[in-house]
Enzyme design. Structure first.
Site, mmCIF file in Angstrom:
data_model
loop_
_atom_site.group_PDB
_atom_site.id
_atom_site.type_symbol
_atom_site.label_atom_id
_atom_site.label_comp_id
_atom_site.label_asym_id
_atom_site.label_seq_id
_atom_site.Cartn_x
_atom_site.Cartn_y
_atom_site.Cartn_z
ATOM 1 N N HIS A 9 5.968 -3.069 6.500
ATOM 2 C CA HIS A 9 5.866 -3.226 5.050
ATOM 3 C C HIS A 9 6.710 -2.165 4.333
ATOM 4 O O HIS A 9 6.642 -0.981 4.639
ATOM 5 C CB HIS A 9 4.418 -3.095 4.591
ATOM 6 C CG HIS A 9 4.241 -3.510 3.166
ATOM 7 N ND1 HIS A 9 4.179 -4.825 2.774
ATOM 8 C CD2 HIS A 9 4.160 -2.781 2.014
ATOM 9 C CE1 HIS A 9 4.051 -4.889 1.466
ATOM 10 N NE2 HIS A 9 4.053 -3.667 0.984
ATOM 11 N N SER A 66 6.372 -7.294 -2.188
ATOM 12 C CA SER A 66 5.006 -6.773 -2.161
ATOM 13 C C SER A 66 4.246 -7.161 -3.433
ATOM 14 O O SER A 66 4.053 -8.341 -3.711
ATOM 15 C CB SER A 66 5.046 -5.258 -1.957
ATOM 16 O OG SER A 66 3.773 -4.747 -1.672
ATOM 17 N N ASP A 96 3.069 -5.631 9.592
ATOM 18 C CA ASP A 96 2.692 -5.503 8.181
ATOM 19 C C ASP A 96 1.305 -6.113 7.996
ATOM 20 O O ASP A 96 1.065 -7.240 8.428
ATOM 21 C CB ASP A 96 3.727 -6.244 7.325
ATOM 22 C CG ASP A 96 3.424 -6.209 5.828
ATOM 23 O OD1 ASP A 96 2.491 -5.493 5.417
ATOM 24 O OD2 ASP A 96 4.133 -6.905 5.077
#
Length: 416
Positions: free
Chosen positions: A386, A200, A356
């Site tokens: 995610h 991320s 995501d």
């Protein structure tokens, strides 16, 4: 005594009633606001986890309003207790906390002898540049180090809102340079076999660092040999890509929160969130330029199957642009980097998840790297969301899709 007991009972009853109302409100809000597709394996578990996370944020906000503590402090404390499994180092792995250039790191070093220099990986945790920690990424780093026999260095970079851009990226550079300078002498690691990576926001830092180092190449220090990008966030220009439309309300990252985290990392002015989400902060000439890299037409057809609409850009807002223009720089939006710089970055591993909002960031960066001649290994998780790997190895919190996803990361690291 009787009156005091009655008051105490009434107090507990009031607290219980408040807790019950909060729980009912959270469940109702979750069911009304979240949309978890049936394709997500363990969708009801994800609903429950998201309710818990939102509840922590709500309690944190209440305590902040009461002047007792900052909301972020509550969130960090809760995540540190929910997502951390404190265990001794497993056999075959030596774990210790150090610092490189003043930046805290945790080193995971296999104890088995290695013929020649060992592989290395600098790992940058996720958390939107605001949360996350070395402790939360502990299971991921243990697994990579043990399964691939790689020395992993987890970096505890500074977090926003106290430390905004470029502090987190600077810390990652300092830690990377510090490790590379002593990798062989102190850890038996070949500096030519050291990669950087993360998940991320951590993947954003890894990609941005590779571009920064590509521009600084001076021959005095080895550069990363690869970049490991796990569901990376890579651009602040377009929050209307198909994955943002299709997954706008899928936990653990809603579309609006993606813009919120970017703004916290940049300048903290979250009043600009709606302008950024709509794209009013991008001048027409830049929108045209970015279209070369951000067009949905560049995505494989399979990722348009769930539908997406054409989004007309709003009127350009010059004030919004000047407030957030740094967010469009490659060090914050690596997908928007210059061709000559991106071309000089090392080979990449990109992991994307179907459900995501950041899926298309990863897909488009993969396409851009390949078009510029950079080798890319890609793994897609069809039932992933995610933050999937944040629960890896955490008993009942883990999801079935996390195992194959982690295996793909390990297999790539083994090729370094």
């Amino acid at each position: 005594m009787g009156v005091g007991l009655a008051i105490l009972i009434m107090g507990f009853a009031a607290l219980f009633a408040a807790f019950l109302l909060l729980l009912i409100g959270l469940v109702y809000a979750e069911l009304m606001n979240s949309e978890i597709p049936r394709g997500v394996t363990g969708r009801w578990k994800l609903h429950a986890i998201h309710i818990l996370f939102v509840g922590v944020a709500v309690v944190g906000r209440i305590l902040e309003r009461l002047g007792l503590c900052h909301q972020i402090s509550v969130v960090l404390w809760a995540y540190g207790n929910l997502l951390v499994c404190r265990r001794p180092a497993p056999p075959g792995l030596h774990i210790r906390d150090l610092t490189f250039g003043g930046v805290p790191v945790r080193v995971y070093q296999p104890t088995a002898p290695s013929a020649g220099g060992r592989r290395g990986l600098l790992y940058f945790h996720g958390g939107g540049w605001v949360t996350g920690s070395i402790d939360i990424s502990d299971e991921i780093c243990r697994c990579i180090a043990k399964e691939s026999e790689t020395t992993v260095v987890s970096v505890g970079y500074r977090l926003a809102p106290e430390h905004r851009y470029p502090a987190p990226l600077d810390d990652c550079e300092v830690a990377t340079r510090g490790f590379l300078s002593v990798a062989e002498a102190e850890f038996g690691v070949d500096p030519r076999r050291v990669a950087v990576g993360g998940d991320s926001a951590g993947a954003n830092l890894a990609a941005a660092l590779c571009q920064r180092l590509a521009k600084k190449q001076d021959g005095h220090l080895s550069s990363p040999c690869a970049q490991v990008l796990i569901y990376p966030v890579l651009q602040m220009a377009d929050f209307s890509l198909p994955s943002y439309q299709q997954n706008h309300a899928v936990p653990l990252l809603f579309r609006g929160r993606a813009a919120f985290y970017y703004l916290q990392y940049l300048n903290g002015d979250v009043s600009l969130c709606q302008d950024v989400l709509e794209g009013a902060h991008v001048p027409p000439d830049l929108r045209l330029e970015y279209g070369r890299w951000l067009s949905p037409e560049l995505l494989p057809a399979q990722f348009l199957a769930r539908g997406c609409g054409r989004v007309e850009p709003p009127p350009y807002d010059a004030e919004a642009y000047h407030a957030v223009r740094t967010g469009l720089d490659p060090e914050m939006s690596p997908l928007l980097g210059e061709d000559e710089v991106v071309r000089r970055t090392p080979r990449a591993f990109v992991l994307t998840c179907e459900y995501d909002v950041l899926r298309d960031d990863g897909l488009l960066y993969r396409r851009r790297l390949e078009d510029l001649g950079v080798a890319v290994s890609w793994h897609h998780v069809p039932d992933g969301f995610h933050g999937l790997l944040s629960f890896y190895g955490l008993s009942w919190l883990s999801f079935p899709a996390a195992g194959p996803a982690m295996d793909s990361v390990v297999r790539f690291v083994e090729t370094l």
